[in-house]
Write an enzyme that holds these catalytic residues in place. Structure first.
Site, PDB file in Angstrom:
ATOM      1  N   CYS A 119     -91.654 113.433  77.304  1.00 43.34           N
ATOM      2  CA  CYS A 119     -91.717 111.968  77.231  1.00 43.34           C
ATOM      3  C   CYS A 119     -90.992 111.339  78.407  1.00 43.34           C
ATOM      4  O   CYS A 119     -91.434 110.319  78.946  1.00 43.34           O
ATOM      5  CB  CYS A 119     -91.126 111.468  75.915  1.00 43.34           C
ATOM      6  SG  CYS A 119     -92.201 111.804  74.502  1.00 43.34           S
ATOM      7  N   GLU A 149     -97.670 113.975  63.797  1.00 44.43           N
ATOM      8  CA  GLU A 149     -97.590 115.439  63.754  1.00 44.43           C
ATOM      9  C   GLU A 149     -98.933 116.044  63.333  1.00 44.43           C
ATOM     10  O   GLU A 149     -99.855 115.335  62.941  1.00 44.43           O
ATOM     11  CB  GLU A 149     -96.466 115.861  62.798  1.00 44.43           C
ATOM     12  CG  GLU A 149     -95.121 115.370  63.314  1.00 44.43           C
ATOM     13  CD  GLU A 149     -93.935 115.833  62.492  1.00 44.43           C
ATOM     14  OE1 GLU A 149     -94.117 116.417  61.402  1.00 44.43           O
ATOM     15  OE2 GLU A 149     -92.800 115.601  62.964  1.00 44.43           O
ATOM     16  N   GLU A 203     -92.738 108.112  71.609  1.00 47.56           N
ATOM     17  CA  GLU A 203     -92.668 107.478  72.928  1.00 47.56           C
ATOM     18  C   GLU A 203     -94.009 107.555  73.645  1.00 47.56           C
ATOM     19  O   GLU A 203     -94.475 106.580  74.231  1.00 47.56           O
ATOM     20  CB  GLU A 203     -91.603 108.168  73.795  1.00 47.56           C
ATOM     21  CG  GLU A 203     -90.180 107.993  73.303  1.00 47.56           C
ATOM     22  CD  GLU A 203     -89.737 109.027  72.277  1.00 47.56           C
ATOM     23  OE1 GLU A 203     -90.607 109.577  71.550  1.00 47.56           O
ATOM     24  OE2 GLU A 203     -88.546 109.280  72.197  1.00 47.56           O
ATOM     25  N   ASN A 237     -94.316 108.887  65.909  1.00 45.46           N
ATOM     26  CA  ASN A 237     -94.727 110.287  66.081  1.00 45.46           C
ATOM     27  C   ASN A 237     -95.838 110.657  65.115  1.00 45.46           C
ATOM     28  O   ASN A 237     -95.868 110.221  63.967  1.00 45.46           O
ATOM     29  CB  ASN A 237     -93.544 111.261  66.000  1.00 45.46           C
ATOM     30  CG  ASN A 237     -92.642 111.080  64.807  1.00 45.46           C
ATOM     31  OD1 ASN A 237     -92.413 109.975  64.354  1.00 45.46           O
ATOM     32  ND2 ASN A 237     -92.137 112.177  64.285  1.00 45.46           N
ATOM     33  N   CYS A 273     -87.570 113.433  74.463  1.00 43.01           N
ATOM     34  CA  CYS A 273     -87.737 114.822  74.916  1.00 43.01           C
ATOM     35  C   CYS A 273     -88.139 114.835  76.398  1.00 43.01           C
ATOM     36  O   CYS A 273     -88.512 113.805  76.971  1.00 43.01           O
ATOM     37  CB  CYS A 273     -88.788 115.539  74.071  1.00 43.01           C
ATOM     38  SG  CYS A 273     -90.484 115.131  74.516  1.00 43.01           S
ATOM     39  N   CYS A 321     -95.133 112.770  70.282  1.00 42.91           N
ATOM     40  CA  CYS A 321     -93.921 111.978  70.039  1.00 42.91           C
ATOM     41  C   CYS A 321     -94.251 110.489  70.008  1.00 42.91           C
ATOM     42  O   CYS A 321     -95.236 110.038  70.606  1.00 42.91           O
ATOM     43  CB  CYS A 321     -92.911 112.197  71.161  1.00 42.91           C
ATOM     44  SG  CYS A 321     -92.267 113.862  71.277  1.00 42.91           S
TER      45      CYS A 321
END
Ligand code: THU
Length: 163
Positions: A116, A65, A76, A63, A113, A74
C-alpha cells in the site's frame, strides 16, 4: 569506498483525535464507518480509509478479504484505486486510516503495509503532491505524516518504465 547513511522519518503524534481539525476528524469518522463495512471474516481486522480529494470529494474504502487469502485487498488500496477509477485527474490531499478488531482492542495507530505504501507513493508522483496521512486504531493516539515518503524511504521509482 563504503559508506553508511541514515534515513530520517518524521511522525507527529496527537494524544487524541480531538486535536485534529474538524475536517480531519470528519475524515477519521468516515474511515471508521467504512471500516465497519469491511469484509474481514478471516482476520476479524477491520480497516477503513477515507481520502479527501482536491475537488473536496471524499472517497472511502475498506479491506476486502477472500478465502484465497492473497486475492484480498487492503483498505488503503481499495480506497485509492476507487479514487483513481472515479476521479483520475484529482490529487489526493489527505488519507485517514483506522483499524479495529473484534478479537482485541486496537489501541495504537496501524501503519499501511509495504504494498500500500508503494501504491500511495505512486499517487503522490502521479499528481505531484504530498498526501497527508493520518493513522489511528480504534482508540488512542493519532500519527500524522506529511507524505508517504516518511513511511517509505528509498521508494521504488523508475521514470524510464513509463517511457
Ligand atoms: N489490512 C489493511 O486493510 N490495511 C493495512 O494497512 C494492513 C492490513 C488488512 C488486510 C487484511 O484484510 C487484514 O487487514 C489483516 O491483515
Amino acid at each position: 569506498m563504503k559508506r553508511e547513511f541514515e534515513l530520517k522519518a518524521t511522525v507527529t503524534e496527537y494524544d487524541s483525535v480531538d486535536e485534529l481539525t474538524n475536517q480531519e476528524q470528519e475524515l477519521m469518522k468516515m474511515a471508521q464507518k467504512s471500516g465497519d463495512s469491511a469484509y474481514a471474516p478471516y482476520s476479524n481486522f477491520y480497516v477503513g480509509a477515507a481520502l479527501l480529494l482536491k475537488n473536496g470529494k471524499i472517497i472511502t474504502g475498506n479491506n476486502q478479504e477472500n478465502m484465497a487469502y492473497p486475492s484480498g485487498l487492503c483498505a488503503e488500496r481499495t480506497a485509492i484505486f476507487s479514487a483513481g477509477a472515479r476521479y483520475p485527474d484529482e490529487a489526493i490531499e489527505i488519507m485517514a486510516i483506522t483499524a479495529k478488531s473484534t478479537n482485541f482492542k486496537v489501541d495504537k495507530p496501524i501503519s499501511p503495509c509495504g504494498a500500500c505504501r508503494q501504491v500511495i507513493a505512486e499517487y503522490e508522483f502521479r499528481h505531484s503532491n504530498n498526501i497527508k496521512i493520518l493513522l489511528m486504531g480504534e482508540i488512542g493516539s493519532v500519527y500524522e505524516v506529511a507524505s508517504i515518503k516518511e513511511l517509505l524511504p528509498l521508494v521504488f521509482k523508475e521514470k524510464r518504465l513509463s517511457g
